[in-house]
Design a protein around this motif. Structure first.
Motif, PDB file in Angstrom:
ATOM      1  N   ARG A   9      44.686  24.516  22.804  1.00 48.86           N
ATOM      2  CA  ARG A   9      46.090  24.575  23.202  1.00 48.86           C
ATOM      3  C   ARG A   9      46.291  25.447  24.436  1.00 48.86           C
ATOM      4  O   ARG A   9      47.088  25.117  25.312  1.00 48.86           O
ATOM      5  N   ASP A  35      48.073  24.178  27.819  1.00 48.77           N
ATOM      6  CA  ASP A  35      49.281  24.836  28.338  1.00 48.77           C
ATOM      7  C   ASP A  35      49.080  25.306  29.777  1.00 48.77           C
ATOM      8  O   ASP A  35      49.976  25.174  30.618  1.00 48.77           O
ATOM      9  N   GLN A  57      51.134  24.154  33.157  1.00 49.33           N
ATOM     10  CA  GLN A  57      51.793  25.106  34.053  1.00 49.33           C
ATOM     11  C   GLN A  57      51.384  24.884  35.503  1.00 49.33           C
ATOM     12  O   GLN A  57      52.192  25.025  36.412  1.00 49.33           O
TER      13      GLN A  57
END
Length: 144
Positions: A129, A133, A137
């Motif tokens: 994860r 993420d 971004q």
């Protein structure tokens, strides 16, 4: 003893030492080998009781039974065959029904696989994860 005989003795002793070291290494590695089987292979081979092996397959849907403590019973299957498994320990986070697993242990005389190690497998699309993420971004994540 002549100089040539001394040299041949030293070379021969060195080669004998290396051969002995290589032989002991291969013997030790052979003792630590645990073979990988699917349920069909395990059921087809009768003489594995007490032998340390690895068993791979899918956790059968609806087969996970948890009892008190960390004791778990489940069934590992391939497309046609199934093997009951007992394990006493903490299961990996990815362990669930219809998920691939590789378990290591021994087959008891009653045909039940007693596992001491359970490894849950994931598919090639798995990504932690935190990494996903971070890629989102930075705008590098590509949704499928």
């Amino acid at each position: 003893m002549t100089r040539k005989q001394k040299r041949l003795t030293i070379i021969g002793s060195g080669m004998a030492f290396l051969a002995l070291a290589a032989g002991l290494t291969f013997y030790a590695l052979g003792q630590q080998t645990s073979y990988f089987y699917m349920p069909a292979d395990l059921l087809a081979r009768a003489a594995v009781a007490g032998e340390r092996i690895r068993l791979g397959g899918l956790v059968q849907k609806g087969s996970i039974e948890r009892s008190e403590g960390t004791h778990v019973r489940f069934v590992v299957e391939d497309s046609e065959n199934e093997v009951p498994v007992v394990y006493d320990g903490i299961l990996p986070d990815l362990f669930r029904e219809e998920q691939g697993v590789v378990i290591e242990g021994v087959v008891g005389a009653d045909g039940i696989f007693v596992a001491d190690t359970v490894l849950a497998k994931h598919d090639e699309t798995y990504m932690p994860r935190e990494v996903a993420d971070r890629l989102k971004q930075e705008g590098l994540w590509q949704e499928e």
